[in-house]
Scaffold this active site. Structure first.
Site, PDB file in Angstrom:
ATOM      1  N   ARG A  93       9.571  18.359   1.269  1.00 33.40           N
ATOM      2  CA  ARG A  93       9.127  17.751   2.736  1.00 33.40           C
ATOM      3  C   ARG A  93       9.981  17.969   3.764  1.00 33.40           C
ATOM      4  O   ARG A  93      11.240  18.221   3.608  1.00 33.40           O
ATOM      5  CB  ARG A  93       9.202  16.325   2.352  1.00 33.40           C
ATOM      6  CG  ARG A  93       8.474  15.577   1.202  1.00 33.40           C
ATOM      7  CD  ARG A  93       7.020  15.877   1.112  1.00 33.40           C
ATOM      8  NE  ARG A  93       6.374  15.462   2.225  1.00 33.40           N
ATOM      9  CZ  ARG A  93       4.976  15.660   2.662  1.00 33.40           C
ATOM     10  NH1 ARG A  93       4.244  16.808   1.864  1.00 33.40           N
ATOM     11  NH2 ARG A  93       4.375  15.055   3.561  1.00 33.40           N
ATOM     12  N   HIS A 111      18.983  27.062   0.505  1.00 33.51           N
ATOM     13  CA  HIS A 111      17.870  27.903   0.807  1.00 33.51           C
ATOM     14  C   HIS A 111      17.923  29.171   0.011  1.00 33.51           C
ATOM     15  O   HIS A 111      19.070  29.751   0.136  1.00 33.51           O
ATOM     16  CB  HIS A 111      17.882  28.282   2.321  1.00 33.51           C
ATOM     17  CG  HIS A 111      16.514  28.759   2.764  1.00 33.51           C
ATOM     18  ND1 HIS A 111      15.119  28.256   2.730  1.00 33.51           N
ATOM     19  CD2 HIS A 111      16.311  30.107   3.149  1.00 33.51           C
ATOM     20  CE1 HIS A 111      14.279  29.166   3.039  1.00 33.51           C
ATOM     21  NE2 HIS A 111      15.071  30.430   3.195  1.00 33.51           N
ATOM     22  N   VAL A 146      14.086  23.531  10.850  1.00 28.92           N
ATOM     23  CA  VAL A 146      14.049  23.998   9.538  1.00 28.92           C
ATOM     24  C   VAL A 146      14.893  25.190   9.165  1.00 28.92           C
ATOM     25  O   VAL A 146      14.856  26.246   9.875  1.00 28.92           O
ATOM     26  CB  VAL A 146      12.444  24.156   9.129  1.00 28.92           C
ATOM     27  CG1 VAL A 146      12.394  24.492   7.724  1.00 28.92           C
ATOM     28  CG2 VAL A 146      11.902  22.782   9.224  1.00 28.92           C
ATOM     29  N   HIS A 173      19.023  31.923  -8.254  1.00 32.58           N
ATOM     30  CA  HIS A 173      19.152  30.673  -9.057  1.00 32.58           C
ATOM     31  C   HIS A 173      20.500  30.237  -9.601  1.00 32.58           C
ATOM     32  O   HIS A 173      21.304  29.563  -9.299  1.00 32.58           O
ATOM     33  CB  HIS A 173      18.180  30.144 -10.166  1.00 32.58           C
ATOM     34  CG  HIS A 173      16.710  29.947  -9.418  1.00 32.58           C
ATOM     35  ND1 HIS A 173      15.806  30.239 -10.092  1.00 32.58           N
ATOM     36  CD2 HIS A 173      16.509  29.383  -8.161  1.00 32.58           C
ATOM     37  CE1 HIS A 173      14.698  29.830  -9.323  1.00 32.58           C
ATOM     38  NE2 HIS A 173      15.123  29.380  -8.242  1.00 32.58           N
TER      39      HIS A 173
HETATM   40  C1  GRF Z   1      15.903  26.685  -5.044  1.00 33.63           C
HETATM   41  O1  GRF Z   1      15.548  27.845  -5.086  1.00 33.63           O
HETATM   42  C2  GRF Z   1      16.136  26.230  -3.619  1.00 33.63           C
HETATM   43  O2  GRF Z   1      16.892  27.280  -3.018  1.00 33.63           O
HETATM   44  C3  GRF Z   1      14.862  26.004  -3.109  1.00 33.63           C
HETATM   45  O3  GRF Z   1      14.227  25.181  -4.027  1.00 33.63           O
HETATM   46  C4  GRF Z   1      14.513  25.685  -5.117  1.00 33.63           C
HETATM   47  C5  GRF Z   1      14.796  24.544  -6.135  1.00 33.63           C
HETATM   48  O4  GRF Z   1      15.051  24.732  -7.400  1.00 33.63           O
HETATM   49  N1  GRF Z   1      15.259  25.158  -1.812  1.00 33.63           N
HETATM   50  P1  GRF Z   1      15.809  23.658  -8.301  1.00 33.63           P
HETATM   51  O5  GRF Z   1      14.772  22.300  -8.250  1.00 33.63           O
HETATM   52  O6  GRF Z   1      16.958  22.969  -7.713  1.00 33.63           O
HETATM   53  O7  GRF Z   1      15.788  24.067  -9.606  1.00 33.63           O
END
Ligand code: GRF
Length: 195
Positions: A93, A111, A146, A173
């Site tokens: 959001r 991000h 943002v 990740h």
């Molecule tokens: C991550 O890739 C983050 O960069 C983005 O949303 C994703 C969230 O992944 N903002 P998680 O829910 O923390 O596994």
């Protein structure tokens, strides 16, 4: 001294898990994860929080007529729980400037790109489409614009010929789960040192 931290999520909560693990692994970690707020009832991150005995709250944005109303509810719960610091971790959001300003210097976001490149919701695909050979993740202070705000930590990943959106996202990740705990530690240490 540990700062009480809330993590705002909408989904899987992989970054939330990384923050929980980091806080549990080190007695001297300057943050404790005290509250997880999700706008989605079925966010898997809520299960992760419950497994770690962390208080959870679901604030469904659809219950509110305005963004202000939704953000006001989040703010009230943060105050009620005496939260010092807020981490946005896959929270889908956009927050109102009023809310963001209230948490200025105490709210960070992660991000999946090397900001300021590839802002927005399709950062991994956009990086791949552009043909960049290096992308990564960024943890930054949250400001009203943002995916902007001062950068605390960045980590890079290489994109190779055979990579897909999914394979790049997986590599990012792994780096996110190192970057976010490092950034939260940095932020909290800075706040504590300046108190
Ligand atoms: C991550 O890739 C983050 O960069 C983005 O949303 C994703 C969230 O992944 N903002 P998680 O829910 O923390 O596994």
């Amino acid at each position: 001294m540990k700062l009480k931290t809330a993590v705002l999520i909408s989904g899987n909560g992989g970054n939330l898990q990384a923050l929980i693990n980091a806080a549990n692994a080190d007695n001297n970690y300057p943050a404790e994860i005290s509250l997880v707020i999700s706008n989605k009832l079925d966010a898997y991150g809520l299960v992760r929080a419950e497994k770690s005995n962390i208080r959870t709250s679901i604030i469904d944005h659809k219950r509110f007529k305005t963004r202000d109303g939704f953000d006001h509810e989040i703010h009230s719960q943060l105050i009620q729980n005496k939260i010092d610091v807020v981490c946005l971790a896959g929270f889908m959001r956009i927050l109102t400037p009023d809310f963001v300003i209230k948490w200025h210097g105490r709210m960070i976001n992660i991000h999946p790109s090397l900001l300021p490149s590839f802002r927005g919701g399709n950062a991994v695909r956009d990086a791949l489409d552009y043909g960049v050979k290096i992308t990564g993740c960024t943890v930054h202070q949250v400001i009203p614009e943002v995916d902007s705000g001062k950068i605390l930590v960045q980590r890079s990943v290489e994109i190779s010929e055979n990579d897909t959106v999914d394979s790049v996202a997986d590599k990012i990740h792994i780096q996110e789960h190192i970057a976010y705990p490092e950034a939260l530690k940095k932020l909290c240490s800075h706040i504590l040192a300046n108190r």
